[in-house]
Design a protein around this motif. Sequence first.
Motif, PDB file in Angstrom:
ATOM      1  N   THR A   1      43.267   2.098  16.845  1.00 31.34           N
ATOM      2  CA  THR A   1      42.180   1.522  17.636  1.00 31.34           C
ATOM      3  C   THR A   1      41.295   2.628  18.197  1.00 31.34           C
ATOM      4  O   THR A   1      40.066   2.511  18.233  1.00 31.34           O
ATOM      5  CB  THR A   1      42.743   0.674  18.788  1.00 31.34           C
ATOM      6  N   TYR A   2      41.927   3.699  18.656  1.00 28.92           N
ATOM      7  CA  TYR A   2      41.203   4.841  19.195  1.00 28.92           C
ATOM      8  C   TYR A   2      40.265   5.413  18.127  1.00 28.92           C
ATOM      9  O   TYR A   2      39.086   5.677  18.390  1.00 28.92           O
ATOM     10  CB  TYR A   2      42.222   5.880  19.648  1.00 28.92           C
ATOM     11  N   MET A   3      40.785   5.601  16.922  1.00 31.08           N
ATOM     12  CA  MET A   3      39.977   6.140  15.838  1.00 31.08           C
ATOM     13  C   MET A   3      38.819   5.214  15.496  1.00 31.08           C
ATOM     14  O   MET A   3      37.700   5.661  15.215  1.00 31.08           O
ATOM     15  CB  MET A   3      40.853   6.377  14.607  1.00 31.08           C
ATOM     16  N   GLU A   4      39.076   3.920  15.527  1.00 27.69           N
ATOM     17  CA  GLU A   4      38.014   2.964  15.234  1.00 27.69           C
ATOM     18  C   GLU A   4      36.880   3.074  16.248  1.00 27.69           C
ATOM     19  O   GLU A   4      35.702   2.939  15.905  1.00 27.69           O
ATOM     20  CB  GLU A   4      38.594   1.540  15.241  1.00 27.69           C
ATOM     21  N   ALA A   5      37.245   3.339  17.517  1.00 27.41           N
ATOM     22  CA  ALA A   5      36.235   3.460  18.569  1.00 27.41           C
ATOM     23  C   ALA A   5      35.378   4.711  18.403  1.00 27.41           C
ATOM     24  O   ALA A   5      34.192   4.714  18.737  1.00 27.41           O
ATOM     25  CB  ALA A   5      36.915   3.465  19.940  1.00 27.41           C
ATOM     26  N   TYR A   6      36.004   5.795  17.904  1.00 25.62           N
ATOM     27  CA  TYR A   6      35.284   7.068  17.793  1.00 25.62           C
ATOM     28  C   TYR A   6      34.801   7.372  16.382  1.00 25.62           C
ATOM     29  O   TYR A   6      34.237   8.440  16.137  1.00 25.62           O
ATOM     30  CB  TYR A   6      36.178   8.210  18.297  1.00 25.62           C
ATOM     31  N   ASN A   7      34.974   6.439  15.442  1.00 25.47           N
ATOM     32  CA  ASN A   7      34.549   6.657  14.064  1.00 25.47           C
ATOM     33  C   ASN A   7      33.036   6.777  13.889  1.00 25.47           C
ATOM     34  O   ASN A   7      32.569   7.585  13.080  1.00 25.47           O
ATOM     35  CB  ASN A   7      35.080   5.545  13.161  1.00 25.47           C
ATOM     36  N   PRO A   8      32.244   5.982  14.601  1.00 23.36           N
ATOM     37  CA  PRO A   8      30.792   6.078  14.399  1.00 23.36           C
ATOM     38  C   PRO A   8      30.272   7.489  14.682  1.00 23.36           C
ATOM     39  O   PRO A   8      30.637   8.108  15.666  1.00 23.36           O
ATOM     40  CB  PRO A   8      30.233   5.066  15.411  1.00 23.36           C
ATOM     41  N   ILE A   9      29.426   7.980  13.798  1.00 21.68           N
ATOM     42  CA  ILE A   9      28.867   9.316  13.937  1.00 21.68           C
ATOM     43  C   ILE A   9      27.503   9.241  14.619  1.00 21.68           C
ATOM     44  O   ILE A   9      26.663   8.395  14.273  1.00 21.68           O
ATOM     45  CB  ILE A   9      28.716   9.977  12.557  1.00 21.68           C
ATOM     46  N   ILE A  10      27.294  10.093  15.593  1.00 25.61           N
ATOM     47  CA  ILE A  10      25.962  10.267  16.179  1.00 25.61           C
ATOM     48  C   ILE A  10      25.316  11.403  15.389  1.00 25.61           C
ATOM     49  O   ILE A  10      25.753  12.554  15.463  1.00 25.61           O
ATOM     50  CB  ILE A  10      26.051  10.617  17.675  1.00 25.61           C
ATOM     51  N   TYR A  11      24.291  11.089  14.624  1.00 19.01           N
ATOM     52  CA  TYR A  11      23.751  12.064  13.684  1.00 19.01           C
ATOM     53  C   TYR A  11      22.824  13.062  14.373  1.00 19.01           C
ATOM     54  O   TYR A  11      22.123  12.724  15.343  1.00 19.01           O
ATOM     55  CB  TYR A  11      22.984  11.341  12.572  1.00 19.01           C
ATOM     56  N   PRO A  12      22.812  14.310  13.892  1.00 18.78           N
ATOM     57  CA  PRO A  12      21.918  15.316  14.446  1.00 18.78           C
ATOM     58  C   PRO A  12      20.448  14.917  14.266  1.00 18.78           C
ATOM     59  O   PRO A  12      20.105  14.136  13.369  1.00 18.78           O
ATOM     60  CB  PRO A  12      22.245  16.578  13.623  1.00 18.78           C
ATOM     61  N   ILE A  13      19.588  15.478  15.114  1.00 19.13           N
ATOM     62  CA  ILE A  13      18.153  15.206  15.020  1.00 19.13           C
ATOM     63  C   ILE A  13      17.390  16.533  14.975  1.00 19.13           C
ATOM     64  O   ILE A  13      17.919  17.580  15.363  1.00 19.13           O
ATOM     65  CB  ILE A  13      17.666  14.367  16.228  1.00 19.13           C
ATOM     66  N   VAL A  14      16.167  16.469  14.520  1.00 18.42           N
ATOM     67  CA  VAL A  14      15.329  17.680  14.456  1.00 18.42           C
ATOM     68  C   VAL A  14      14.717  17.956  15.818  1.00 18.42           C
ATOM     69  O   VAL A  14      14.732  17.106  16.705  1.00 18.42           O
ATOM     70  CB  VAL A  14      14.222  17.507  13.403  1.00 18.42           C
TER      71      VAL A  14
END
Length: 239
Positions: free
Chosen positions: A222-235
């Motif tokens: 469950t913990y991994m599922e919560a933190y799986n989404p990636i916040i992608y880098p920006i320019v």
Amino acid sequence: MGFEDRRDSWFPNAEHRHCVRLLYNNFKAKHPGEGLKQLIWNAARSSIVVWFNKNMADLRKLSEAAWTWFQDKNPAQWSKAYFRDESRCDILLNNLSIVPARDKPIITMLEKITMDMMVRQSNRRVACERWKDLVVSRIKKIIDKTSQRATEYRAHRAGELIFQITGCGEHDSKHAVDLGLHTCTCKMWQLSGIPCVHAICAIRFKKQEAALYCDDYLMPSTYMEAYNPIIYPIVGQED
């Protein structure tokens, strides 16, 4: 429509809580003293209403003015005794801080928060991959620490999964534990999803592992599922 009205319409099931540390800091400006501090924190940590009322009554005996200060503060927002237990969260403090970015312009502040959250998400995913236990590492530490106190109690079977737990010596108390429903009359199990000391006493009676009785929220999957989404880098702004 004000902010609170919009918040209630956007998040109708959200529970609004205060950070007790900030609440106490505001309180102590007018009501300093170690005795008052201890009673306030005891009231905040009380998991059932009887204990909360006892601490607030003691506060009133010590200082009527201090007790009055809390009368317009909804206890559902700062004491475990009144927290809802669906969220399995008994936290009293807000440890998320944006202090390093608070004095920045709004765009810079948001970029700082984005960067911090991006790295936090990634670090949590890496840490989770190393876990081998049934529950996440922090929860296992809590269980281990609580288990050390379980010898101070005795379990008396009332049914296959229902127990009367009595304290020994200075812990002269009685609580009812239902291992099937994951409940204890001290309410700590319901609030956190982690078996309380009374529940662990009953679980030991059955010669089972306390981690098996933790809420699904506390499992590595469950913990991994919560933190799986990636916040992608920006320019940067120049691009």
